[in-house]
Scaffold this active site. Structure first.
Site, PDB file in Angstrom:
ATOM      1  N   ILE A  72      10.954   7.437  67.895  1.00 56.50           N
ATOM      2  CA  ILE A  72      10.752   6.732  66.623  1.00 56.50           C
ATOM      3  C   ILE A  72      10.033   7.744  65.743  1.00 56.50           C
ATOM      4  O   ILE A  72       8.972   8.250  66.101  1.00 56.50           O
ATOM      5  CB  ILE A  72       9.991   5.399  66.815  1.00 56.50           C
ATOM      6  CG1 ILE A  72       9.779   4.696  65.471  1.00 56.50           C
ATOM      7  CG2 ILE A  72       8.674   5.556  67.553  1.00 56.50           C
ATOM      8  CD1 ILE A  72       9.450   3.208  65.592  1.00 56.50           C
ATOM      9  N   GLU A 106       7.497   6.329  76.787  1.00 58.19           N
ATOM     10  CA  GLU A 106       6.475   7.299  77.176  1.00 58.19           C
ATOM     11  C   GLU A 106       5.930   7.927  75.916  1.00 58.19           C
ATOM     12  O   GLU A 106       6.692   8.197  74.990  1.00 58.19           O
ATOM     13  CB  GLU A 106       7.093   8.412  78.017  1.00 58.19           C
ATOM     14  CG  GLU A 106       7.312   8.022  79.441  1.00 58.19           C
ATOM     15  CD  GLU A 106       8.701   8.393  79.915  1.00 58.19           C
ATOM     16  OE1 GLU A 106       9.306   9.312  79.340  1.00 58.19           O
ATOM     17  OE2 GLU A 106       9.185   7.749  80.846  1.00 58.19           O
ATOM     18  N   ASN A 111      -1.248  11.348  71.272  1.00 61.83           N
ATOM     19  CA  ASN A 111      -0.565  10.831  70.078  1.00 61.83           C
ATOM     20  C   ASN A 111      -1.160   9.470  69.686  1.00 61.83           C
ATOM     21  O   ASN A 111      -0.549   8.414  69.853  1.00 61.83           O
ATOM     22  CB  ASN A 111       0.943  10.725  70.341  1.00 61.83           C
ATOM     23  CG  ASN A 111       1.731  10.532  69.061  1.00 61.83           C
ATOM     24  OD1 ASN A 111       1.177  10.197  68.019  1.00 61.83           O
ATOM     25  ND2 ASN A 111       3.041  10.726  69.143  1.00 61.83           N
ATOM     26  N   TYR A 118       2.135   1.226  69.098  1.00 64.19           N
ATOM     27  CA  TYR A 118       2.626   0.463  70.250  1.00 64.19           C
ATOM     28  C   TYR A 118       1.650  -0.658  70.623  1.00 64.19           C
ATOM     29  O   TYR A 118       2.066  -1.750  71.009  1.00 64.19           O
ATOM     30  CB  TYR A 118       2.881   1.394  71.441  1.00 64.19           C
ATOM     31  CG  TYR A 118       3.864   2.509  71.134  1.00 64.19           C
ATOM     32  CD1 TYR A 118       5.004   2.258  70.372  1.00 64.19           C
ATOM     33  CD2 TYR A 118       3.644   3.817  71.576  1.00 64.19           C
ATOM     34  CE1 TYR A 118       5.898   3.273  70.065  1.00 64.19           C
ATOM     35  CE2 TYR A 118       4.542   4.834  71.273  1.00 64.19           C
ATOM     36  CZ  TYR A 118       5.663   4.551  70.508  1.00 64.19           C
ATOM     37  OH  TYR A 118       6.542   5.562  70.207  1.00 64.19           O
TER      38      TYR A 118
HETATM   39  C1  LIG Z   1       4.115   7.611  64.956  1.00 65.85           C
HETATM   40  C2  LIG Z   1       4.850   7.422  63.620  1.00 65.85           C
HETATM   41  C3  LIG Z   1       6.300   7.040  63.922  1.00 65.85           C
HETATM   42  C4  LIG Z   1       4.169   6.316  62.808  1.00 65.85           C
HETATM   43  O1  LIG Z   1       4.948   6.073  61.644  1.00 65.85           O
HETATM   44  P1  LIG Z   1       4.363   5.391  60.304  1.00 65.85           P
HETATM   45  O2  LIG Z   1       5.515   4.884  59.518  1.00 65.85           O
HETATM   46  O3  LIG Z   1       3.468   6.348  59.628  1.00 65.85           O
HETATM   47  O4  LIG Z   1       3.532   4.178  60.905  1.00 65.85           O
HETATM   48  P2  LIG Z   1       3.167   2.815  60.135  1.00 65.85           P
HETATM   49  O5  LIG Z   1       2.761   3.146  58.737  1.00 65.85           O
HETATM   50  O6  LIG Z   1       4.277   1.833  60.344  1.00 65.85           O
HETATM   51  O7  LIG Z   1       1.891   2.344  60.952  1.00 65.85           O
HETATM   52  C5  LIG Z   1       2.044   1.649  62.171  1.00 65.85           C
HETATM   53  C6  LIG Z   1       0.735   1.629  62.911  1.00 65.85           C
HETATM   54  O8  LIG Z   1       0.462   2.944  63.398  1.00 65.85           O
HETATM   55  C7  LIG Z   1      -0.935   3.178  63.332  1.00 65.85           C
HETATM   56  N1  LIG Z   1      -1.196   4.255  62.386  1.00 65.85           N
HETATM   57  C8  LIG Z   1      -0.406   4.676  61.362  1.00 65.85           C
HETATM   58  N2  LIG Z   1      -0.965   5.743  60.726  1.00 65.85           N
HETATM   59  C9  LIG Z   1      -2.140   5.957  61.360  1.00 65.85           C
HETATM   60  C10 LIG Z   1      -3.198   6.915  61.180  1.00 65.85           C
HETATM   61  N3  LIG Z   1      -3.126   7.856  60.210  1.00 65.85           N
HETATM   62  N4  LIG Z   1      -4.254   6.889  62.027  1.00 65.85           N
HETATM   63  C11 LIG Z   1      -4.318   5.959  63.033  1.00 65.85           C
HETATM   64  N5  LIG Z   1      -3.349   5.028  63.260  1.00 65.85           N
HETATM   65  C12 LIG Z   1      -2.285   5.025  62.422  1.00 65.85           C
HETATM   66  C13 LIG Z   1      -1.562   1.874  62.868  1.00 65.85           C
HETATM   67  O9  LIG Z   1      -1.809   1.068  63.998  1.00 65.85           O
HETATM   68  C14 LIG Z   1      -0.448   1.283  62.055  1.00 65.85           C
HETATM   69  O10 LIG Z   1      -0.521  -0.111  61.935  1.00 65.85           O
HETATM   70  P3  LIG Z   1      -1.395  -0.765  60.730  1.00 65.85           P
HETATM   71  O11 LIG Z   1      -1.042  -0.006  59.487  1.00 65.85           O
HETATM   72  O12 LIG Z   1      -0.946  -2.186  60.709  1.00 65.85           O
HETATM   73  O13 LIG Z   1      -2.800  -0.558  61.133  1.00 65.85           O
HETATM   74  C15 LIG Z   1       4.825   8.733  62.755  1.00 65.85           C
HETATM   75  O14 LIG Z   1       3.498   9.192  62.704  1.00 65.85           O
HETATM   76  C16 LIG Z   1       5.702   9.853  63.290  1.00 65.85           C
HETATM   77  O15 LIG Z   1       6.876   9.944  62.943  1.00 65.85           O
HETATM   78  N6  LIG Z   1       5.117  10.732  64.131  1.00 65.85           N
HETATM   79  C17 LIG Z   1       5.869  11.854  64.731  1.00 65.85           C
HETATM   80  C18 LIG Z   1       6.827  11.379  65.790  1.00 65.85           C
HETATM   81  C19 LIG Z   1       6.121  10.614  66.899  1.00 65.85           C
HETATM   82  O16 LIG Z   1       5.065  11.021  67.377  1.00 65.85           O
HETATM   83  N7  LIG Z   1       6.747   9.503  67.322  1.00 65.85           N
HETATM   84  C20 LIG Z   1       6.233   8.678  68.416  1.00 65.85           C
HETATM   85  C21 LIG Z   1       6.593   9.220  69.753  1.00 65.85           C
HETATM   86  S1  LIG Z   1       8.319   9.331  70.017  1.00 65.85           S
END
Ligand SMILES: CC(C)(COP(=O)(O)OP(=O)(O)OC[C@H]1O[C@@H](n2cnc3c(N)ncnc32)[C@H](O)[C@@H]1OP(=O)(O)O)[C@@H](O)C(=O)NCCC(=O)NCCS
Length: 145
Positions: A72, A106, A111, A118
């Protein structure tokens, strides 16, 4: 957020982002790996589009009643705006519609952002794989569907 759409991901969507995939999304997944994934009949991938721009994708592989979240990823310029939450809710719905009983994944122990995501979706940590990602431990999470 306005003008957000979820669609099934095709090879042409992957081609569309291939030049920016590793720099603007994430360097863990390259073009060839994702192309193989999209060609796997057991995998289902979706994209999130804002207007016509692809700003995120996610995919699962389904084996019998178990779905595995392969990845994701949200485009760096669009993180922190709820996009992964939209992708993950859709993935959960797709897994449920395919009669899956659980969704497993996983994630690297460091991270924190993904682990927060999750946890927000009520995944439970069920294990740990030592030195799974280039020497880093991976946590195993599962969610009953
Ligand atoms: C992990 C990832 C998919 C999150 O995407 P995102 O669109 O920024 O996330 P969202 O804005 O939907 O936030 C979802 C939740 O993540 C957490 N989160 C998001 N940004 C955060 C930050 N800067 N610090 C801490 N937690 C954070 C929070 O729990 C958040 O929920 P909330 O806003 O209701 O509190 C993104 O950082 C990414 O693409 N990372 C690189 C790839 C990766 O590591 N993927 C996962 C493993 S496969």
């Amino acid at each position: 957020m306005d003008n957000i759409k979820i669609e099934k991901m095709s090879i042409s969507d992957l081609d569309n982002i291939s030049n920016i995939l590793e720099r603007e999304f994430d360097d863990f997944w390259n073009y060839n790996i994702l192309k193989n994934e999209l060609e796997n009949p057991k995998a289902i991938y979706i994209i999130c589009k804002k207007d016509d721009e692809i700003i995120g994708f996610a995919g699962i592989t389904i084996i019998l009643e178990i779905a595995e979240l392969n990845n994701i990823v949200v485009k760096k310029s669009h993180r922190g705006k709820g996009i992964s939450s939209i992708l993950l809710s859709n993935i959960i719905e797709i897994a449920q519609k395919n009669n899956c009983e659980e969704l497993n994944l996983e994630v690297a122990k460091s991270n924190e952002i993904a682990i927060n995501l999750y946890t927000k979706f009520e995944f439970k940590q069920v294990g740990l794989r030592k030195k799974y990602y280039n020497g880093e431990d991976a946590l195993l999470f599962t969610k009953k569907l």
